[in-house]
Scaffold this motif. Structure first.
Motif, mmCIF file in Angstrom:
data_model
loop_
_atom_site.group_PDB
_atom_site.id
_atom_site.type_symbol
_atom_site.label_atom_id
_atom_site.label_comp_id
_atom_site.label_asym_id
_atom_site.label_seq_id
_atom_site.Cartn_x
_atom_site.Cartn_y
_atom_site.Cartn_z
ATOM 1 N N GLY A 1 0.905 -1.129 0.122
ATOM 2 C CA GLY A 1 0.141 -0.059 -0.104
ATOM 3 C C GLY A 1 0.978 1.259 0.084
ATOM 4 N N ALA A 2 2.161 1.308 -0.353
ATOM 5 C CA ALA A 2 3.023 2.466 -0.487
ATOM 6 C C ALA A 2 2.747 3.086 -1.751
ATOM 7 C CB ALA A 2 4.484 1.989 -0.282
ATOM 8 N N GLN A 3 3.300 4.288 -1.739
ATOM 9 C CA GLN A 3 3.109 5.036 -3.054
ATOM 10 C C GLN A 3 4.397 5.052 -3.774
ATOM 11 O OE1 GLN A 3 2.148 8.917 -0.871
ATOM 12 N NE2 GLN A 3 0.665 9.095 -2.674
ATOM 13 N N LEU A 4 4.468 5.233 -5.134
ATOM 14 C CA LEU A 4 5.943 4.795 -5.889
ATOM 15 C C LEU A 4 6.096 6.267 -6.183
ATOM 16 C CD1 LEU A 4 8.185 3.587 -7.079
ATOM 17 C CD2 LEU A 4 6.530 2.715 -8.914
ATOM 18 N N GLN A 5 6.926 7.060 -6.272
ATOM 19 C CA GLN A 5 7.689 8.156 -6.768
ATOM 20 C C GLN A 5 8.591 8.048 -7.628
ATOM 21 O OE1 GLN A 5 7.554 11.643 -4.325
ATOM 22 N NE2 GLN A 5 9.138 12.587 -5.729
ATOM 23 N N LEU A 6 8.493 8.528 -8.980
ATOM 24 C CA LEU A 6 9.695 8.464 -9.911
ATOM 25 C C LEU A 6 9.976 9.805 -10.204
ATOM 26 C CD1 LEU A 6 7.997 5.852 -12.609
ATOM 27 C CD2 LEU A 6 9.430 5.377 -10.704
ATOM 28 N N ASN A 7 11.196 10.042 -10.179
ATOM 29 C CA ASN A 7 11.798 11.387 -10.446
ATOM 30 C C ASN A 7 12.902 11.621 -11.639
ATOM 31 O OD1 ASN A 7 10.732 12.274 -7.765
ATOM 32 N ND2 ASN A 7 12.090 10.998 -6.735
ATOM 33 N N ALA A 8 12.855 12.753 -12.069
ATOM 34 C CA ALA A 8 13.717 13.079 -13.129
ATOM 35 C C ALA A 8 14.392 14.425 -12.688
ATOM 36 C CB ALA A 8 13.239 13.192 -14.456
ATOM 37 N N GLY A 9 15.668 14.558 -12.639
ATOM 38 C CA GLY A 9 16.362 15.881 -12.206
ATOM 39 C C GLY A 9 17.444 16.257 -12.879
ATOM 40 N N VAL A 10 17.698 17.637 -12.752
ATOM 41 C CA VAL A 10 18.988 18.045 -13.483
ATOM 42 C C VAL A 10 19.701 18.887 -12.101
ATOM 43 C CG1 VAL A 10 17.529 20.447 -13.736
ATOM 44 C CG2 VAL A 10 19.802 19.679 -14.998
ATOM 45 N N ALA B 1 13.647 6.797 -8.061
ATOM 46 C CA ALA B 1 12.609 6.032 -7.500
ATOM 47 C C ALA B 1 12.555 6.059 -6.009
ATOM 48 C CB ALA B 1 12.376 4.835 -8.204
ATOM 49 N N GLU B 2 11.217 6.282 -5.554
ATOM 50 C CA GLU B 2 11.153 6.345 -4.081
ATOM 51 C C GLU B 2 9.676 5.546 -3.760
ATOM 52 O OE1 GLU B 2 13.282 10.774 -2.902
ATOM 53 O OE2 GLU B 2 11.214 10.198 -2.690
ATOM 54 N N VAL B 3 9.806 4.806 -2.579
ATOM 55 C CA VAL B 3 8.684 4.135 -2.300
ATOM 56 C C VAL B 3 8.519 4.864 -0.860
ATOM 57 C CG1 VAL B 3 7.630 2.037 -1.234
ATOM 58 C CG2 VAL B 3 8.996 1.780 -3.299
ATOM 59 N N LEU B 4 7.364 5.215 -0.797
ATOM 60 C CA LEU B 4 6.941 6.255 0.238
ATOM 61 C C LEU B 4 5.619 5.560 1.129
ATOM 62 C CD1 LEU B 4 7.030 9.640 -1.713
ATOM 63 C CD2 LEU B 4 8.810 8.815 0.093
ATOM 64 N N PHE B 5 5.849 5.638 2.487
ATOM 65 C CA PHE B 5 4.599 5.284 3.124
ATOM 66 C C PHE B 5 4.118 6.405 4.048
ATOM 67 C CE2 PHE B 5 7.180 1.598 2.816
ATOM 68 C CZ PHE B 5 6.385 0.481 2.728
ATOM 69 N N ASN B 6 2.989 6.558 4.376
ATOM 70 C CA ASN B 6 2.407 7.843 4.627
ATOM 71 C C ASN B 6 1.881 7.664 6.351
ATOM 72 O OD1 ASN B 6 0.682 7.369 1.849
ATOM 73 N ND2 ASN B 6 2.226 8.779 2.041
ATOM 74 N N ALA B 7 2.369 8.565 7.382
ATOM 75 C CA ALA B 7 1.975 8.608 8.593
ATOM 76 C C ALA B 7 0.498 8.794 8.779
ATOM 77 C CB ALA B 7 2.507 9.421 9.577
#
Length: 320
Positions: A19-28, A47-53
């Motif tokens: 049930g976590a969120q997946l965040q994909l990032n592109a950066g400069v 990429a990050e997997v995030l859990f929410n309090a």
């Protein structure tokens, strides 16, 4: 490299199953520097997997990122820094009613093709959500503690701007929606209950006899008081019902029974015609009855009391 990629992929996919969120990032990274040497602009994918309090505006999780090679440098630098892959723990604290959030990262980085050089990785910055889109700006530093000639006694610092996209619903948002849905259900149930109680009270009120006309002149069909508000209320609230409106006429205790019965019926019929003229439904009948000198409201001892007994009452009775 392959094993590292597989491990990172397994971690990301495995945690999203809970049930976590997946965040994909592109950066400069427009500013990169190692020691006193500045390098060309670099790029990153992560990429990050995030859990929410649930009860606090705090997100936490694990992430990884690929940073492109450090190319360029000043005139005294001939080295090209190989790409870097940090794996880190991350935390995001939302503030100002979720308008912004602070970002913190702490982990370990791997450098070069064989990932043999490693060191501490730290990052901190500020971010903002635009729905599922995110924009973050961070200052990041990597310290290899002298294990790589690229970082002899120094560390790499960089400023990065990252654009991300979040897959999956935030637990706090999901719980808030569920709470709002439950509140709406409870609200609708309350409204339904209130409506049922109001309809029951209204039906009870409609089925209660009320005086709509009284103070008739003796032996006459004209009355001093005709309450059209009560008639309008009755008519308006039986339009969607089925049943009968009863109109009962009365007299005082003077005069013969034959005269009083006839007079009370005529008074009732006159009011019934008024009601029939206002009804727009065929599901409600109107029935006039003459009750004569019965059902007195008082003792008929005075002129005023007798005037009150000369009256017409109406009530509604629904079909079972």
């Amino acid at each position: 490299m392959k094993k590292l990629s597989l491990m990172i992929g397994a971690i990301l996919l495995g945690t999203t199953a809970f049930g976590a969120q997946l965040q994909l990032n592109a950066g400069v990274e427009p500013w990169r520097q190692v020691g006193n040497t500045k390098y060309d602009t670099g790029y990153s994918l992560g990429a990050e997997v995030l859990f929410n309090a649930e009860n606090h505006p705090f997100d936490y999780g694990i992430g990884t990122e690929w940073k492109s090679n450090f190319k360029g440098g000043d005139s005294n630098s001939t080295d090209e820094i190989k790409d870097i892959v940090p794996i880190y723990l991350t935390g995001k604290y939302h503030f100002m009613n979720d308008a912004f959030y602070g970002v913190g990262r702490a982990g370990w980085s791997f450098v070069g093709k064989n990932r043999t050089d490693d060191g501490m990785y730290l990052g901190a910055g500020l971010g903002k959500d635009f729905g599922p889109l995110t924009v973050e700006t961070l200052y990041e530093t990597i310290d290899l503690q002298g294990k790589s000639k690229l970082y002899d006694g120094n560390n790499a610092g960089m400023v990065s701007i990252k654009v991300g996209y979040i897959f999956g619903e935030n637990t706090r948002v999901k719980l808030a929606k569920e709470a709002a849905m439950q509140a709406e259900i409870a609200k609708q149930e309350y409204i339904k209950q209130q409506k049922a109680e109001a309809e029951a009270a209204l039906l009870n009120k409609l089925e209660t006899k009320v005086v709509v006309e009284d103070n008739y002149k003796v032996n006459q069909l004209e009355a001093e008081n005709l309450d059209m508000n009560k008639i309008d209320f009755l008519v308006a609230n039986v339009e969607n019902r089925q049943g009968t409106i009863y109109v009962d006429g009365y007299t005082d205790n003077r005069g013969s029974k034959k005269v009083n019965d006839k007079l009370s019926l005529e008074r009732a019929e006159k009011v019934a015609k008024v009601i029939e003229g206002k009804l727009t439904t065929e599901n409600v009948a109107v029935k006039a009855e003459g009750k004569g000198a019965t059902n007195f409201l008082n003792n008929n001892a005075t002129k005023e009391e007798r005037a009150l007994n000369r009256r017409v009452e109406v009530y509604f009775q629904g079909n079972n």
